[in-house]
Structures are given as C-alpha cells and as structure tokens.
Design a protein around this motif. Structure first.
Motif, PDB file in Angstrom:
ATOM      1  N   PHE A   1      -4.997  13.445  -5.020  1.00 34.27           N
ATOM      2  CA  PHE A   1      -4.560  12.117  -5.471  1.00 34.27           C
ATOM      3  C   PHE A   1      -5.285  11.685  -6.744  1.00 34.27           C
ATOM      4  O   PHE A   1      -4.662  11.145  -7.660  1.00 34.27           O
ATOM      5  N   SER A   2      -6.561  11.949  -6.821  1.00 31.81           N
ATOM      6  CA  SER A   2      -7.374  11.458  -7.935  1.00 31.81           C
ATOM      7  C   SER A   2      -7.041  12.126  -9.268  1.00 31.81           C
ATOM      8  O   SER A   2      -7.546  11.705 -10.312  1.00 31.81           O
ATOM      9  N   SER A   3      -6.201  13.144  -9.247  1.00 33.83           N
ATOM     10  CA  SER A   3      -5.882  13.877 -10.473  1.00 33.83           C
ATOM     11  C   SER A   3      -4.613  13.404 -11.166  1.00 33.83           C
ATOM     12  O   SER A   3      -4.306  13.870 -12.271  1.00 33.83           O
ATOM     13  N   TYR A   4      -3.871  12.486 -10.532  1.00 24.76           N
ATOM     14  CA  TYR A   4      -2.544  12.156 -11.052  1.00 24.76           C
ATOM     15  C   TYR A   4      -2.306  10.660 -11.189  1.00 24.76           C
ATOM     16  O   TYR A   4      -2.718   9.874 -10.334  1.00 24.76           O
TER      17      TYR A   4
ATOM     18  N   SER B   1       0.846  -1.192   0.000  1.00 25.74           N
ATOM     19  CA  SER B   1       0.000   0.000   0.000  1.00 25.74           C
ATOM     20  C   SER B   1       0.879   1.240   0.000  1.00 25.74           C
ATOM     21  O   SER B   1       1.992   1.215   0.538  1.00 25.74           O
ATOM     22  N   CYS B   2       0.362   2.311  -0.574  1.00 32.24           N
ATOM     23  CA  CYS B   2       1.050   3.601  -0.576  1.00 32.24           C
ATOM     24  C   CYS B   2       0.016   4.671  -0.248  1.00 32.24           C
ATOM     25  O   CYS B   2      -0.866   4.946  -1.068  1.00 32.24           O
ATOM     26  N   ALA B   3       0.117   5.235   0.947  1.00 34.15           N
ATOM     27  CA  ALA B   3      -0.800   6.285   1.375  1.00 34.15           C
ATOM     28  C   ALA B   3      -0.269   7.636   0.926  1.00 34.15           C
ATOM     29  O   ALA B   3       0.879   7.986   1.234  1.00 34.15           O
ATOM     30  N   ALA B   4      -1.092   8.386   0.208  1.00 36.62           N
ATOM     31  CA  ALA B   4      -0.684   9.676  -0.347  1.00 36.62           C
ATOM     32  C   ALA B   4      -1.332  10.817   0.412  1.00 36.62           C
ATOM     33  O   ALA B   4      -2.466  10.698   0.897  1.00 36.62           O
TER      34      ALA B   4
ATOM     35  N   SER C   1      -3.522  -1.089  -8.482  1.00 36.44           N
ATOM     36  CA  SER C   1      -4.863  -0.519  -8.356  1.00 36.44           C
ATOM     37  C   SER C   1      -4.794   0.695  -7.439  1.00 36.44           C
ATOM     38  O   SER C   1      -3.756   0.963  -6.829  1.00 36.44           O
ATOM     39  N   ARG C   2      -5.893   1.416  -7.341  1.00 36.73           N
ATOM     40  CA  ARG C   2      -5.932   2.589  -6.490  1.00 36.73           C
ATOM     41  C   ARG C   2      -7.330   2.806  -5.946  1.00 36.73           C
ATOM     42  O   ARG C   2      -8.321   2.413  -6.576  1.00 36.73           O
ATOM     43  N   ASP C   3      -7.401   3.454  -4.797  1.00 36.72           N
ATOM     44  CA  ASP C   3      -8.656   3.871  -4.189  1.00 36.72           C
ATOM     45  C   ASP C   3      -8.558   5.382  -4.014  1.00 36.72           C
ATOM     46  O   ASP C   3      -7.851   5.854  -3.114  1.00 36.72           O
ATOM     47  N   ASN C   4      -9.240   6.118  -4.879  1.00 32.16           N
ATOM     48  CA  ASN C   4      -9.110   7.573  -4.853  1.00 32.16           C
ATOM     49  C   ASN C   4      -9.822   8.209  -3.659  1.00 32.16           C
ATOM     50  O   ASN C   4      -9.508   9.346  -3.300  1.00 32.16           O
ATOM     51  N   VAL C   5     -10.750   7.503  -3.055  1.00 31.79           N
ATOM     52  CA  VAL C   5     -11.387   8.011  -1.843  1.00 31.79           C
ATOM     53  C   VAL C   5     -10.423   7.891  -0.666  1.00 31.79           C
ATOM     54  O   VAL C   5     -10.280   8.820   0.132  1.00 31.79           O
ATOM     55  N   LYS C   6      -9.759   6.759  -0.570  1.00 34.33           N
ATOM     56  CA  LYS C   6      -8.797   6.548   0.517  1.00 34.33           C
ATOM     57  C   LYS C   6      -7.426   7.152   0.200  1.00 34.33           C
ATOM     58  O   LYS C   6      -6.520   7.114   1.043  1.00 34.33           O
ATOM     59  N   LYS C   7      -7.245   7.665  -1.020  1.00 36.03           N
ATOM     60  CA  LYS C   7      -5.960   8.245  -1.431  1.00 36.03           C
ATOM     61  C   LYS C   7      -4.832   7.225  -1.254  1.00 36.03           C
ATOM     62  O   LYS C   7      -3.754   7.539  -0.705  1.00 36.03           O
ATOM     63  N   THR C   8      -5.070   6.029  -1.731  1.00 38.84           N
ATOM     64  CA  THR C   8      -4.120   4.946  -1.538  1.00 38.84           C
ATOM     65  C   THR C   8      -3.886   4.192  -2.846  1.00 38.84           C
ATOM     66  O   THR C   8      -4.833   3.889  -3.570  1.00 38.84           O
ATOM     67  N   LEU C   9      -2.620   3.893  -3.098  1.00 39.24           N
ATOM     68  CA  LEU C   9      -2.188   3.094  -4.238  1.00 39.24           C
ATOM     69  C   LEU C   9      -1.833   1.706  -3.728  1.00 39.24           C
ATOM     70  O   LEU C   9      -1.268   1.567  -2.635  1.00 39.24           O
TER      71      LEU C   9
ATOM     72  N   GLY D   1      19.758  -0.803 -10.591  1.00 38.47           N
ATOM     73  CA  GLY D   1      19.090   0.477 -10.629  1.00 38.47           C
ATOM     74  C   GLY D   1      17.609   0.326 -10.353  1.00 38.47           C
ATOM     75  O   GLY D   1      17.080  -0.783 -10.265  1.00 38.47           O
ATOM     76  N   ARG D   2      16.934   1.450 -10.196  1.00 36.60           N
ATOM     77  CA  ARG D   2      15.506   1.432  -9.937  1.00 36.60           C
ATOM     78  C   ARG D   2      14.770   1.164 -11.253  1.00 36.60           C
ATOM     79  O   ARG D   2      15.072   1.781 -12.277  1.00 36.60           O
ATOM     80  N   GLU D   3      13.800   0.253 -11.229  1.00 41.40           N
ATOM     81  CA  GLU D   3      13.062  -0.099 -12.441  1.00 41.40           C
ATOM     82  C   GLU D   3      11.563   0.049 -12.242  1.00 41.40           C
ATOM     83  O   GLU D   3      11.040  -0.197 -11.138  1.00 41.40           O
ATOM     84  N   LEU D   4      10.880   0.424 -13.312  1.00 39.94           N
ATOM     85  CA  LEU D   4       9.429   0.548 -13.276  1.00 39.94           C
ATOM     86  C   LEU D   4       8.792  -0.835 -13.183  1.00 39.94           C
ATOM     87  O   LEU D   4       9.124  -1.734 -13.955  1.00 39.94           O
ATOM     88  N   VAL D   5       7.878  -0.983 -12.259  1.00 45.15           N
ATOM     89  CA  VAL D   5       7.128  -2.229 -12.094  1.00 45.15           C
ATOM     90  C   VAL D   5       5.745  -2.100 -12.735  1.00 45.15           C
ATOM     91  O   VAL D   5       5.323  -2.961 -13.510  1.00 45.15           O
ATOM     92  N   ALA D   6       5.030  -1.019 -12.406  1.00 40.87           N
ATOM     93  CA  ALA D   6       3.665  -0.854 -12.907  1.00 40.87           C
ATOM     94  C   ALA D   6       3.260   0.602 -12.777  1.00 40.87           C
ATOM     95  O   ALA D   6       3.753   1.321 -11.907  1.00 40.87           O
ATOM     96  N   GLY D   7       2.329   1.022 -13.650  1.00 36.44           N
ATOM     97  CA  GLY D   7       1.786   2.365 -13.583  1.00 36.44           C
ATOM     98  C   GLY D   7       0.287   2.331 -13.765  1.00 36.44           C
ATOM     99  O   GLY D   7      -0.278   1.367 -14.300  1.00 36.44           O
ATOM    100  N   ILE D   8      -0.363   3.393 -13.304  1.00 35.49           N
ATOM    101  CA  ILE D   8      -1.816   3.476 -13.396  1.00 35.49           C
ATOM    102  C   ILE D   8      -2.217   4.925 -13.612  1.00 35.49           C
ATOM    103  O   ILE D   8      -1.595   5.846 -13.066  1.00 35.49           O
ATOM    104  N   THR D   9      -3.233   5.135 -14.448  1.00 31.39           N
ATOM    105  CA  THR D   9      -3.715   6.494 -14.691  1.00 31.39           C
ATOM    106  C   THR D   9      -4.496   7.013 -13.499  1.00 31.39           C
ATOM    107  O   THR D   9      -4.819   6.262 -12.566  1.00 31.39           O
ATOM    108  N   ASN D  10      -4.838   8.292 -13.529  1.00 29.03           N
ATOM    109  CA  ASN D  10      -5.490   8.909 -12.376  1.00 29.03           C
ATOM    110  C   ASN D  10      -6.822   8.257 -12.047  1.00 29.03           C
ATOM    111  O   ASN D  10      -7.176   8.109 -10.875  1.00 29.03           O
ATOM    112  N   SER D  11      -7.547   7.837 -13.062  1.00 28.21           N
ATOM    113  CA  SER D  11      -8.860   7.208 -12.830  1.00 28.21           C
ATOM    114  C   SER D  11      -8.759   5.726 -12.529  1.00 28.21           C
ATOM    115  O   SER D  11      -9.739   5.112 -12.091  1.00 28.21           O
TER     116      SER D  11
END
Length: 114
Positions: free
Chosen positions: A29-32, A21-24, A71-79, A44-54
């Motif tokens: 949060f929901s805009s980015y 989990s990543c608490a923001a 995944s993300r929960d924009n209400v909880k502001k958590t990735l 080095g640091r490598e990309l694992v996964a990305g997700i759009t704002n929605s």
C-alpha cells in the motif's frame, strides 16, 4: 490479489460530516498513490481527490476543495476521506481506486438529505 473495501457511507443532513475508509490488501500500500472517485445517479464517475504514496501531496476536485480531506495510514493500509459541510449534490456512491492496478472498491453510498 489486490482488494479495496470501502466503509463509512450513510445518510447525513446537509452541513454534516462523514469519514469514509478504504481498507487495502494484496499489494504494498505504501508504494502507490490512491484516489477517491464518486458517481451520482445518472452521471459518470468523477475524481474527488488523490494522494501520493507518502501522503505528502494531495489534489482535489474544485467542487470539494476546502470541505473534503484525503489522507492515508500506511501502517494500517487504509485510505480515508473526511467529508465536512456536506451538500445534497455530494450524494453519490464513493469508490476508492488503485490506479496502478486498475482496481476499484465496491463503493459506499453517501446520501445527503434533510
């Protein structure tokens, strides 16, 4: 200010699962879009996964496709990053990243070992 705090790492056996989990805070949060990266010892640091704002679009590194789910929960502001069928080569520190702001979390260590 923009802050990201990861949690959920730990020691797991090969084939096991973990959910990170990543608490923001400090931004709308929901805009980015958001990302997960990882850094294994000596690498080095490598990309694992990305997700759009929605959450409507996601992308994954080839090495984790079919095993990890972002995944993300924009209400909880958590990735989230659901990691299944973990392999020893998944051992790394995992970071969430807010690209627009150039801000990283502090990281959470995932160790896959028997």
């Amino acid at each position: 200010q923009v802050q990201l705090v990861e949690s959920g790492g730990g020691l797991v056996q090969p084939g096991g699962s973990l959910r990170l989990s990543c608490a923001a805070s400090g931004f709308t949060f929901s805009s980015y879009g958001m990302s997960w990266y990882r850094q294994a010892p000596g690498n080095g640091r490598e990309l694992v996964a990305g997700i759009t704002n929605s959450g409507g679009s996601t992308n994954y590194a080839d090495s984790v496709k079919g095993r990890f789910t972002i995944s993300r929960d924009n209400v909880k502001k958590t990735l989230y990053l659901q990691m299944d069928n973990l392999k020893p080569e998944d051992t790394a520190v995992y970071y969430c990243y807010a690209r627009y702001f150039g801000v990283w979390g502090q990281g959470t260590l995932v160790t896959v070992s028997s």
